[in-house]
Motif scaffolding. Structure first.
Motif, short mmCIF file in Angstrom:
data_model
loop_
_atom_site.label_atom_id
_atom_site.label_comp_id
_atom_site.label_asym_id
_atom_site.label_seq_id
_atom_site.Cartn_x
_atom_site.Cartn_y
_atom_site.Cartn_z
N ARG A 256 0.86 -1.19 0.00
CA ARG A 256 0.00 0.00 0.00
C ARG A 256 0.89 1.23 0.00
O ARG A 256 1.74 1.41 0.87
CB ARG A 256 -0.90 0.01 1.23
CG ARG A 256 -1.98 -1.06 1.21
CD ARG A 256 -3.23 -0.56 0.56
NE ARG A 256 -4.14 -1.67 0.23
CZ ARG A 256 -5.33 -1.50 -0.31
NH1 ARG A 256 -5.75 -0.28 -0.60
NH2 ARG A 256 -6.09 -2.53 -0.61
N VAL A 257 0.68 2.10 -0.99
CA VAL A 257 1.40 3.37 -1.09
C VAL A 257 0.37 4.48 -1.07
O VAL A 257 -0.46 4.56 -1.98
CB VAL A 257 2.26 3.44 -2.36
CG1 VAL A 257 2.98 4.78 -2.45
CG2 VAL A 257 3.27 2.29 -2.40
N ASP A 258 0.42 5.32 -0.04
CA ASP A 258 -0.60 6.37 0.14
C ASP A 258 -2.00 5.79 0.11
O ASP A 258 -2.94 6.39 -0.44
CB ASP A 258 -0.45 7.46 -0.93
CG ASP A 258 0.87 8.20 -0.85
OD1 ASP A 258 1.40 8.32 0.28
OD2 ASP A 258 1.39 8.62 -1.89
N GLY A 259 -2.15 4.60 0.68
CA GLY A 259 -3.46 3.96 0.78
C GLY A 259 -3.89 3.18 -0.44
O GLY A 259 -4.91 2.48 -0.39
N LYS A 260 -3.14 3.25 -1.53
CA LYS A 260 -3.52 2.55 -2.76
C LYS A 260 -2.61 1.35 -3.00
O LYS A 260 -1.42 1.40 -2.71
CB LYS A 260 -3.45 3.51 -3.95
CG LYS A 260 -4.52 4.60 -3.92
CD LYS A 260 -4.51 5.40 -5.22
CE LYS A 260 -5.64 6.42 -5.24
NZ LYS A 260 -5.69 7.15 -6.53
N PRO A 261 -3.16 0.27 -3.56
CA PRO A 261 -2.34 -0.92 -3.82
C PRO A 261 -1.40 -0.71 -5.00
O PRO A 261 -1.79 -0.20 -6.04
CB PRO A 261 -3.37 -2.01 -4.12
CG PRO A 261 -4.58 -1.27 -4.59
CD PRO A 261 -4.58 0.06 -3.90
N VAL A 262 -0.13 -1.13 -4.81
CA VAL A 262 0.88 -1.04 -5.86
C VAL A 262 1.55 -2.40 -6.00
O VAL A 262 2.06 -2.95 -5.04
CB VAL A 262 1.94 0.04 -5.55
CG1 VAL A 262 3.00 0.07 -6.64
CG2 VAL A 262 1.29 1.41 -5.39
N LEU A 263 1.55 -2.92 -7.22
CA LEU A 263 2.13 -4.21 -7.53
C LEU A 263 3.51 -4.02 -8.13
O LEU A 263 3.66 -3.32 -9.13
CB LEU A 263 1.22 -4.95 -8.51
CG LEU A 263 1.33 -6.46 -8.64
CD1 LEU A 263 0.94 -7.15 -7.34
CD2 LEU A 263 0.44 -6.94 -9.79
#
Length: 348
Positions: A256-263
């Motif tokens: 989670r980066v700034d609340g958003k999922p990052v793959l």
């Protein structure tokens, strides 16, 4: 201290709070405490060290509001979950010192929900670790014992198999560990582990998954996949459509980066996505977007879709309109609402 034991080959029916077990041939091992100041005195009994049921093993555990496999079923967080039934061809042993219930040989764990959904776990060995703390009302109601974690192990010929209808999830591996309270799942050992969730599928050498916080609106947690593998995402409402598929040689992780999922993918990852074609690179990041159920215009093709893709190092792209090689690619992916007005059957 030293241990002594007592054995009976009669039928056994035992209970610990709301939990119970039964079978044949019960052996109880007692803890004997030596009396150092009396030469002729006999050891006194300090308590039960362990008990073992050797044949025809059946057991039932009451999880209370604890969810054995994560967010199961449709019940609320405060609802009591159905009992967990376990059978095995080998013995059942309860270690009081370490608060562990263990089963061996052809172990079958089943949990049936009122809606008819069945969750089933098959393994060669199964250990259920309990947390004992009589401070809470729930734990007092459960005899002071709450499930803390579950560890299932299999063999090369008979791996661990999980089939959770309530979660629309499956798993296949040599070892499965579920940390119930912290909501972490680990699949490892053997050459390959596989897992599916609502139609989407992942293969890797090892998989660690952290479920979203209880009550969270997040559609997906965080995870790590080690070794060569692939992930295929399928829209539940469009089973023939694959919004995207990724493959890698080294590893994949979702944070989670700034609340958003990052793959993040390493090892010459390959991405294939609907409407875009195929793309290869030395390294790749996929910034994901989760469907917002409160936004009627958020008509995404799946619960989680790519929103932005950044690829670096020997980037190769192949689509119906474009083919080429570059060193860096940064692409934004937009999903537009259709806003189509439905007419009458006659076309008006």
């Amino acid at each position: 201290t030293r241990r002594s034991s007592d054995l009976t080959d009669s039928k056994v029916d035992m209970r610990l709070g709301p939990h119970w077990g039964k079978g044949r041939e019960l052996e109880i091992r007692l803890v004997a405490i030596e009396r150092a100041h009396s030469l002729d005195s006999q050891p006194s009994i300090g308590g039960i060290d362990s008990l073992e049921i050797k044949q025809d093993v059946q057991a039932q555990f009451s999880p209370g509001t604890t969810k054995m496999f994560g967010e199961l079923g449709q019940s609320s967080a405060s609802a009591t979950n159905p009992p967990v039934n376990v059978t095995s061809q080998g013995p059942f042993r309860f270690d009081f010192a370490h608060q562990v219930a263990s089963f061996s040989k052809k172990v079958k764990l089943v949990q049936v929900y009122p809606q008819g959904q069945v969750d089933q776990l098959l393994s060669d060995k199964l250990s259920m670790y309990f947390a004992k703390d009589k401070g809470s009302e729930q734990q007092q109601a459960l005899g002071g014992f709450l499930p803390g974690s579950i560890e299932a192990t299999g063999t090369d010929s008979e791996p661990v198999v999980l089939n959770s209808q309530s979660q629309q999830a499956t798993a296949r591996c040599k070892r499965l560990r579920i940390e119930v309270q912290s909501r972490r799942v680990t699949l490892d050992q053997g050459n390959e582990v596989t897992a599916t969730f609502q139609g989407s599928e992942i293969h890797a050498r090892q998989l660690r998954y952290q479920m979203p916080p209880a009550g969270s609106a997040q559609k997906i947690g965080t995870f790590q996949a080690e070794g060569h593998g692939w992930l295929q995402v399928i829209a539940p409402d469009r089973p023939t459509q694959k919004p995207f598929e990724v493959r890698w040689l080294e590893s994949m992780r979702l944070d989670r980066v700034d609340g958003k999922p990052v793959l993040t993918l390493h090892g010459r990852p390959q991405l294939e996505m609907v409407g875009m074609g195929r793309l290869w690179a030395d390294g790749m990041k996929l910034y994901l977007r989760e469907r917002d159920e409160n936004n009627v215009n958020d008509l995404l093709p799946a619960e989680v879709v790519p929103e932005r893709m950044v690829a670096d190092g020997q980037v190769a792209i192949k689509t119906a309109e474009l083919s080429g090689e570059i060193n860096h690619l940064d692409m934004q992916i937009n999903y537009e609402a259709s806003n189509l007005a439905l007419g009458q059957p006659d076309g008006s």
